[in-house]
Design an enzyme around this catalytic site. Structure first.
Site, PDB file in Angstrom:
ATOM      1  N   GLN A  35       6.913 -18.424 -37.093  1.00 25.58           N
ATOM      2  CA  GLN A  35       6.109 -17.383 -37.727  1.00 25.58           C
ATOM      3  C   GLN A  35       4.793 -17.980 -38.233  1.00 25.58           C
ATOM      4  O   GLN A  35       4.784 -19.010 -38.906  1.00 25.58           O
ATOM      5  CB  GLN A  35       6.912 -16.745 -38.885  1.00 25.58           C
ATOM      6  CG  GLN A  35       6.234 -15.547 -39.527  1.00 25.58           C
ATOM      7  CD  GLN A  35       6.108 -14.336 -38.616  1.00 25.58           C
ATOM      8  OE1 GLN A  35       6.909 -14.143 -37.700  1.00 25.58           O
ATOM      9  NE2 GLN A  35       5.087 -13.536 -38.831  1.00 25.58           N
TER      10      GLN A  35
ATOM     11  N   LYS B   9      12.544  -8.801 -37.553  1.00 26.15           N
ATOM     12  CA  LYS B   9      12.874  -9.391 -36.245  1.00 26.15           C
ATOM     13  C   LYS B   9      14.375  -9.684 -36.153  1.00 26.15           C
ATOM     14  O   LYS B   9      14.989  -9.469 -35.112  1.00 26.15           O
ATOM     15  CB  LYS B   9      12.045 -10.671 -36.017  1.00 26.15           C
ATOM     16  CG  LYS B   9      10.568 -10.370 -35.751  1.00 26.15           C
ATOM     17  CD  LYS B   9       9.675 -11.616 -35.801  1.00 26.15           C
ATOM     18  CE  LYS B   9       8.206 -11.211 -35.674  1.00 26.15           C
ATOM     19  NZ  LYS B   9       7.275 -12.332 -35.845  1.00 26.15           N
TER      20      LYS B   9
ATOM     21  N   ASP C  53       6.424 -15.911 -27.849  1.00 32.15           N
ATOM     22  CA  ASP C  53       5.171 -15.368 -28.406  1.00 32.15           C
ATOM     23  C   ASP C  53       4.031 -15.457 -27.384  1.00 32.15           C
ATOM     24  O   ASP C  53       2.992 -14.824 -27.566  1.00 32.15           O
ATOM     25  CB  ASP C  53       4.750 -16.197 -29.628  1.00 32.15           C
ATOM     26  CG  ASP C  53       5.183 -15.584 -30.948  1.00 32.15           C
ATOM     27  OD1 ASP C  53       5.188 -14.348 -31.049  1.00 32.15           O
ATOM     28  OD2 ASP C  53       5.490 -16.351 -31.873  1.00 32.15           O
TER      29      ASP C  53
HETATM   30  N1  GUN Z   1       2.090 -13.699 -37.316  1.00 36.75           N
HETATM   31  C1  GUN Z   1       1.496 -12.504 -37.134  1.00 36.75           C
HETATM   32  N2  GUN Z   1       1.809 -12.006 -35.920  1.00 36.75           N
HETATM   33  C2  GUN Z   1       2.612 -12.907 -35.331  1.00 36.75           C
HETATM   34  C3  GUN Z   1       3.272 -12.945 -34.075  1.00 36.75           C
HETATM   35  O1  GUN Z   1       3.174 -12.048 -33.228  1.00 36.75           O
HETATM   36  N3  GUN Z   1       4.035 -14.042 -33.851  1.00 36.75           N
HETATM   37  C4  GUN Z   1       4.166 -15.043 -34.753  1.00 36.75           C
HETATM   38  N4  GUN Z   1       4.922 -16.084 -34.429  1.00 36.75           N
HETATM   39  N5  GUN Z   1       3.564 -15.037 -35.926  1.00 36.75           N
HETATM   40  C5  GUN Z   1       2.801 -13.965 -36.211  1.00 36.75           C
END
Ligand code: GUN
Length: 280
Positions: free
Chosen positions: A93, A49, A116
């Protein structure tokens, strides 16, 4: 032989457009990425990211906190990030280490910075169909389908998995595009009978080899959302790729299918948040 739905290629395209858009506007959005603990896979995702942000011209700020940081300190950080004018998106995350109230943390994020789309307000908007942010993975799947001219209208879409992050919002987004949607999960009685009815099959469980060729209707579109690490250290989805690719019309590879699309949509959501904050 199925056409491969190349998520890397479309994601690169989306990121290029974002970069040009931001340069044109002369703005630098800020994304805060919060990671708690030392889960190896989560650190890999977060590093991806950060790289995506750099490619797009988004300023990312990473907060790597030890597992024993505690709920209160984490909540304090969220409140601080909510109030910062140079931070437009906040991503925590998931999963958080044991002992954290994940929902409390997610709901503390300002809905305007919730890139998200996990906050209740944004979930409600996704349910309603009139949303600003859609969750990155399911929306990435929709964009991949759209890019390849695959219209879910009138199709039978079977989503395997009912998580808040993927399965449930995936079903909603397909429904908004006029699909007939079935959601399957661990209590579904005869999974194969259900999946064989799918014109578009979305697997989002996290179990290597779950979807075998006999469970797929010839000509179906097969979307594999899962990222599983095999005993050999390689990445696998839920779909038994080679035999299913023989009979499907379209298929996403793992890696290089849905994963890069998830991150491209995160970048898009971040610039949507930044533009809203700046009134652009
Ligand atoms: N963990 C697995 N997929 C995601 C996601 O799309 N966003 C976040 N914040 N954590 C994750």
């Amino acid at each position: 032989m199925a056409v491969i739905l190349d998520g890397n290629a479309l994601a690169a395209n989306i990121k290029q457009k974002i970069k040009a858009d931001l340069e044109g506007l002369g703005i630098v959005p800020g994304l805060a990425v919060v990671i708690v603990g030392d889960d190896a896979a989560s650190h890999v995702y977060v590093n991806h990211k950060k790289k995506d942000c750099a490619q797009c011209g988004i300023k990312s700020e990473t907060f790597e906190l030890p597992a024993d940081t505690g709920q209160d300190k984490l909540m304090e950080l969220i409140h601080e990030l909510n109030s910062r004018d140079d931070i437009h998106g906040i991503l925590v995350q998931l999963p958080l280490p044991k002992g954290y109230d994940e929902q409390a943390v997610i709901q503390a994020i300002s809905p305007k910075k919730d890139v998200d789309a996990f906050h209740m307000e944004n979930i409600g908007r996704v349910l309603d169909g009139n949303f600003t942010f859609a969750p990155c993975t399911p929306y990435g799947v929709m964009r991949l389908l759209e890019h390849h001219g695959i219209d879910p209208a009138g199709k039978h879409c079977v989503v395997v998995g009912r998580s808040n992050i993927v399965g449930k919002p995936m079903a909603m987004l397909l429904l908004h595009k006029h699909a007939t949607v079935t959601i399957c999960h661990s209590r579904t009685k005869d999974l194969a009978e259900m999946t064989r009815k799918a014109d578009i099959l979305v697997a989002a469980v996290g179990k290597i080899g779950l979807i075998t060729a006999d469970m797929v209707k010839p000509g179906a579109v097969v979307i594999d959302v899962a990222i599983n690490r095999g005993d050999d250290g390689k990445l696998y989805g839920d779909v038994d790729y080679a035999p299913v690719a023989e009979i499907a019309s379209y298929i996403t590879p793992v890696p290089g299918g849905v994963g890069p699309m998830t991150r491209a949509i995160l970048m898009e959501n971040t610039i949507i948040a930044a533009k809203m904050a700046m009134g652009k």
